[in-house]
Design a protein around this motif. Structure first.
Motif, PDB file in Angstrom:
ATOM      1  N   MET A   1       0.826  -1.194   0.000  1.00 38.97           N
ATOM      2  CA  MET A   1       0.000   0.000   0.000  1.00 38.97           C
ATOM      3  C   MET A   1       0.871   1.260   0.000  1.00 38.97           C
ATOM      4  O   MET A   1       0.546   2.232  -0.651  1.00 38.97           O
ATOM      5  CB  MET A   1      -0.916  -0.013   1.209  1.00 38.97           C
ATOM      6  N   ILE A   2       1.975   1.223   0.728  1.00 35.17           N
ATOM      7  CA  ILE A   2       2.843   2.393   0.803  1.00 35.17           C
ATOM      8  C   ILE A   2       3.439   2.694  -0.572  1.00 35.17           C
ATOM      9  O   ILE A   2       3.528   3.861  -0.973  1.00 35.17           O
ATOM     10  CB  ILE A   2       3.949   2.174   1.855  1.00 35.17           C
ATOM     11  N   ARG A   3       3.824   1.654  -1.295  1.00 33.66           N
ATOM     12  CA  ARG A   3       4.373   1.855  -2.639  1.00 33.66           C
ATOM     13  C   ARG A   3       3.325   2.468  -3.564  1.00 33.66           C
ATOM     14  O   ARG A   3       3.628   3.355  -4.372  1.00 33.66           O
ATOM     15  CB  ARG A   3       4.861   0.523  -3.201  1.00 33.66           C
ATOM     16  N   GLU A   4       2.087   2.020  -3.434  1.00 28.47           N
ATOM     17  CA  GLU A   4       1.017   2.548  -4.286  1.00 28.47           C
ATOM     18  C   GLU A   4       0.712   4.005  -3.933  1.00 28.47           C
ATOM     19  O   GLU A   4       0.471   4.822  -4.821  1.00 28.47           O
ATOM     20  CB  GLU A   4      -0.232   1.680  -4.132  1.00 28.47           C
ATOM     21  N   CYS A   5       0.749   4.343  -2.642  1.00 26.58           N
ATOM     22  CA  CYS A   5       0.557   5.741  -2.236  1.00 26.58           C
ATOM     23  C   CYS A   5       1.674   6.622  -2.783  1.00 26.58           C
ATOM     24  O   CYS A   5       1.412   7.713  -3.292  1.00 26.58           O
ATOM     25  CB  CYS A   5       0.523   5.855  -0.716  1.00 26.58           C
ATOM     26  N   ARG A   6       2.898   6.145  -2.672  1.00 25.98           N
ATOM     27  CA  ARG A   6       4.033   6.911  -3.181  1.00 25.98           C
ATOM     28  C   ARG A   6       3.906   7.116  -4.686  1.00 25.98           C
ATOM     29  O   ARG A   6       4.182   8.201  -5.202  1.00 25.98           O
ATOM     30  CB  ARG A   6       5.335   6.189  -2.852  1.00 25.98           C
ATOM     31  N   ASN A   7       3.467   6.087  -5.383  1.00 25.47           N
ATOM     32  CA  ASN A   7       3.273   6.161  -6.828  1.00 25.47           C
ATOM     33  C   ASN A   7       2.231   7.228  -7.175  1.00 25.47           C
ATOM     34  O   ASN A   7       2.430   8.034  -8.090  1.00 25.47           O
ATOM     35  CB  ASN A   7       2.859   4.786  -7.354  1.00 25.47           C
ATOM     36  N   VAL A   8       1.132   7.251  -6.439  1.00 23.16           N
ATOM     37  CA  VAL A   8       0.071   8.236  -6.678  1.00 23.16           C
ATOM     38  C   VAL A   8       0.570   9.637  -6.358  1.00 23.16           C
ATOM     39  O   VAL A   8       0.287  10.592  -7.090  1.00 23.16           O
ATOM     40  CB  VAL A   8      -1.179   7.866  -5.843  1.00 23.16           C
ATOM     41  N   TRP A   9       1.327   9.788  -5.282  1.00 20.92           N
ATOM     42  CA  TRP A   9       1.852  11.108  -4.918  1.00 20.92           C
ATOM     43  C   TRP A   9       2.798  11.644  -5.979  1.00 20.92           C
ATOM     44  O   TRP A   9       2.715  12.812  -6.358  1.00 20.92           O
ATOM     45  CB  TRP A   9       2.583  11.056  -3.585  1.00 20.92           C
ATOM     46  N   VAL A  10       3.689  10.788  -6.458  1.00 18.52           N
ATOM     47  CA  VAL A  10       4.655  11.221  -7.465  1.00 18.52           C
ATOM     48  C   VAL A  10       3.937  11.635  -8.745  1.00 18.52           C
ATOM     49  O   VAL A  10       4.242  12.676  -9.335  1.00 18.52           O
ATOM     50  CB  VAL A  10       5.689  10.110  -7.739  1.00 18.52           C
ATOM     51  N   LYS A  11       2.975  10.825  -9.167  1.00 18.17           N
ATOM     52  CA  LYS A  11       2.230  11.174 -10.381  1.00 18.17           C
ATOM     53  C   LYS A  11       1.449  12.467 -10.200  1.00 18.17           C
ATOM     54  O   LYS A  11       1.408  13.312 -11.108  1.00 18.17           O
ATOM     55  CB  LYS A  11       1.291  10.037 -10.774  1.00 18.17           C
ATOM     56  N   SER A  12       0.826  12.661  -9.041  1.00 22.51           N
ATOM     57  CA  SER A  12       0.067  13.890  -8.784  1.00 22.51           C
ATOM     58  C   SER A  12       0.973  15.108  -8.808  1.00 22.51           C
ATOM     59  O   SER A  12       0.641  16.134  -9.416  1.00 22.51           O
ATOM     60  CB  SER A  12      -0.627  13.812  -7.424  1.00 22.51           C
ATOM     61  N   LEU A  13       2.119  15.001  -8.143  1.00 23.87           N
ATOM     62  CA  LEU A  13       3.047  16.125  -8.126  1.00 23.87           C
ATOM     63  C   LEU A  13       3.624  16.412  -9.512  1.00 23.87           C
ATOM     64  O   LEU A  13       3.802  17.571  -9.890  1.00 23.87           O
ATOM     65  CB  LEU A  13       4.173  15.867  -7.127  1.00 23.87           C
ATOM     66  N   LEU A  14       3.879  15.356 -10.270  1.00 24.58           N
ATOM     67  CA  LEU A  14       4.382  15.534 -11.627  1.00 24.58           C
ATOM     68  C   LEU A  14       3.350  16.240 -12.507  1.00 24.58           C
ATOM     69  O   LEU A  14       3.678  17.213 -13.208  1.00 24.58           O
ATOM     70  CB  LEU A  14       4.758  14.185 -12.239  1.00 24.58           C
ATOM     71  N   PHE A  15       2.098  15.790 -12.434  1.00 24.47           N
ATOM     72  CA  PHE A  15       1.035  16.448 -13.206  1.00 24.47           C
ATOM     73  C   PHE A  15       0.852  17.897 -12.753  1.00 24.47           C
ATOM     74  O   PHE A  15       0.633  18.786 -13.579  1.00 24.47           O
ATOM     75  CB  PHE A  15      -0.292  15.693 -13.068  1.00 24.47           C
ATOM     76  N   ALA A  16       0.941  18.152 -11.446  1.00 22.90           N
ATOM     77  CA  ALA A  16       0.771  19.513 -10.940  1.00 22.90           C
ATOM     78  C   ALA A  16       1.887  20.424 -11.444  1.00 22.90           C
ATOM     79  O   ALA A  16       1.631  21.562 -11.846  1.00 22.90           O
ATOM     80  CB  ALA A  16       0.739  19.506  -9.417  1.00 22.90           C
ATOM     81  N   CYS A  17       3.116  19.921 -11.448  1.00 23.95           N
ATOM     82  CA  CYS A  17       4.240  20.729 -11.951  1.00 23.95           C
ATOM     83  C   CYS A  17       4.099  21.006 -13.442  1.00 23.95           C
ATOM     84  O   CYS A  17       4.342  22.132 -13.894  1.00 23.95           O
ATOM     85  CB  CYS A  17       5.553  20.024 -11.665  1.00 23.95           C
ATOM     86  N   VAL A  18       3.703  20.005 -14.200  1.00 20.04           N
ATOM     87  CA  VAL A  18       3.499  20.198 -15.638  1.00 20.04           C
ATOM     88  C   VAL A  18       2.360  21.190 -15.888  1.00 20.04           C
ATOM     89  O   VAL A  18       2.473  22.098 -16.725  1.00 20.04           O
ATOM     90  CB  VAL A  18       3.237  18.847 -16.341  1.00 20.04           C
ATOM     91  N   GLY A  19       1.264  21.051 -15.144  1.00 13.91           N
ATOM     92  CA  GLY A  19       0.136  21.974 -15.286  1.00 13.91           C
ATOM     93  C   GLY A  19       0.506  23.394 -14.919  1.00 13.91           C
ATOM     94  O   GLY A  19       0.108  24.351 -15.590  1.00 13.91           O
ATOM     95  N   TYR A  20       1.295  23.538 -13.853  1.00 14.47           N
ATOM     96  CA  TYR A  20       1.740  24.875 -13.455  1.00 14.47           C
ATOM     97  C   TYR A  20       2.643  25.484 -14.525  1.00 14.47           C
ATOM     98  O   TYR A  20       2.527  26.673 -14.842  1.00 14.47           O
ATOM     99  CB  TYR A  20       2.469  24.810 -12.109  1.00 14.47           C
ATOM    100  N   GLY A  21       3.520  24.670 -15.090  1.00 18.89           N
ATOM    101  CA  GLY A  21       4.388  25.163 -16.159  1.00 18.89           C
ATOM    102  C   GLY A  21       3.596  25.615 -17.378  1.00 18.89           C
ATOM    103  O   GLY A  21       3.884  26.664 -17.967  1.00 18.89           O
ATOM    104  N   ILE A  22       2.593  24.845 -17.741  1.00 18.05           N
ATOM    105  CA  ILE A  22       1.746  25.220 -18.879  1.00 18.05           C
ATOM    106  C   ILE A  22       0.986  26.508 -18.575  1.00 18.05           C
ATOM    107  O   ILE A  22       0.879  27.397 -19.422  1.00 18.05           O
ATOM    108  CB  ILE A  22       0.792  24.070 -19.248  1.00 18.05           C
ATOM    109  N   ASN A  23       0.470  26.613 -17.343  1.00 13.93           N
ATOM    110  CA  ASN A  23      -0.261  27.815 -16.951  1.00 13.93           C
ATOM    111  C   ASN A  23       0.646  29.036 -17.010  1.00 13.93           C
ATOM    112  O   ASN A  23       0.247  30.091 -17.512  1.00 13.93           O
ATOM    113  CB  ASN A  23      -0.824  27.632 -15.537  1.00 13.93           C
ATOM    114  N   ARG A  24       1.860  28.912 -16.509  1.00 11.43           N
ATOM    115  CA  ARG A  24       2.813  30.028 -16.552  1.00 11.43           C
ATOM    116  C   ARG A  24       3.188  30.380 -17.988  1.00 11.43           C
ATOM    117  O   ARG A  24       3.385  31.540 -18.323  1.00 11.43           O
ATOM    118  CB  ARG A  24       4.062  29.696 -15.750  1.00 11.43           C
ATOM    119  N   LEU A  25       3.308  29.363 -18.837  1.00 17.30           N
ATOM    120  CA  LEU A  25       3.631  29.610 -20.242  1.00 17.30           C
ATOM    121  C   LEU A  25       2.506  30.391 -20.921  1.00 17.30           C
ATOM    122  O   LEU A  25       2.765  31.341 -21.670  1.00 17.30           O
ATOM    123  CB  LEU A  25       3.875  28.285 -20.968  1.00 17.30           C
ATOM    124  N   VAL A  26       1.268  30.025 -20.636  1.00 20.08           N
ATOM    125  CA  VAL A  26       0.131  30.759 -21.201  1.00 20.08           C
ATOM    126  C   VAL A  26       0.120  32.193 -20.698  1.00 20.08           C
ATOM    127  O   VAL A  26      -0.146  33.132 -21.465  1.00 20.08           O
ATOM    128  CB  VAL A  26      -1.195  30.028 -20.868  1.00 20.08           C
TER     129      VAL A  26
END
Length: 144
Positions: A1-26
């Motif tokens: 379960m801990i590995r799956e939580c870590r996986n979800v956290w990493v993906k969420s943070l990665l998507f958030a960083c990409v989304g923030y970068g796109i927002n700043r670019l716009v």
């Protein structure tokens, strides 16, 4: 379960960083001075932080429920997303009904929709990884 939580956290943070970068670019393309962005009721950074934390909490909760009762994950996702929408309406009420600019309203809705898509995609991935259920015959064979 801990590995799956870590996986979800990493993906969420990665998507958030990409989304923030796109927002700043716009913002950089449409508004080079960034003067209007500084007059927002909620800054772009705070919106990404709030929605990012809410997404991580929701997805962590769903991972925990998946391990307890897999059949309830989909319905719980709908309930928790509805609660998140009510919270977003509560702290975004000044943006929605206030005298804020159209650009700020669009930015608020687009960030909310972006994180809703991220949560939906990651929940679909959680639901696609079904736990292995063993039948009575398989348990009986293992005991022998």
């Amino acid at each position: 379960m801990i590995r799956e939580c870590r996986n979800v956290w990493v993906k969420s943070l990665l998507f958030a960083c990409v989304g923030y970068g796109i927002n700043r670019l716009v913002f950089a393309i449409h508004e080079p001075s960034f003067a209007l962005a500084q007059r927002y009721y909620w800054s772009v950074e705070s919106l990404f932080f709030i929605f990012g934390i809410l997404s991580i909490v929701i997805l962590t909760f769903l991972v925990g429920v998946k391990h307890k009762n897999f059949d309830q994950v989909g319905m719980l996702f709908l309930v928790v997303t509805t609660i998140k929408m009510a919270l977003a309406f509560g702290f975004g009420k000044e943006i929605i009904y206030g005298f804020s600019s159209v650009q700020e309203k669009i930015n608020f809705y687009s960030i909310f929709a972006f994180f809703l898509v991220v949560e939906t995609v990651l929940t679909i991935q959680l639901l696609n990884n079904t736990p292995q259920k063993t039948t009575f015959n398989e348990k009986f064979k293992k005991e022998r």
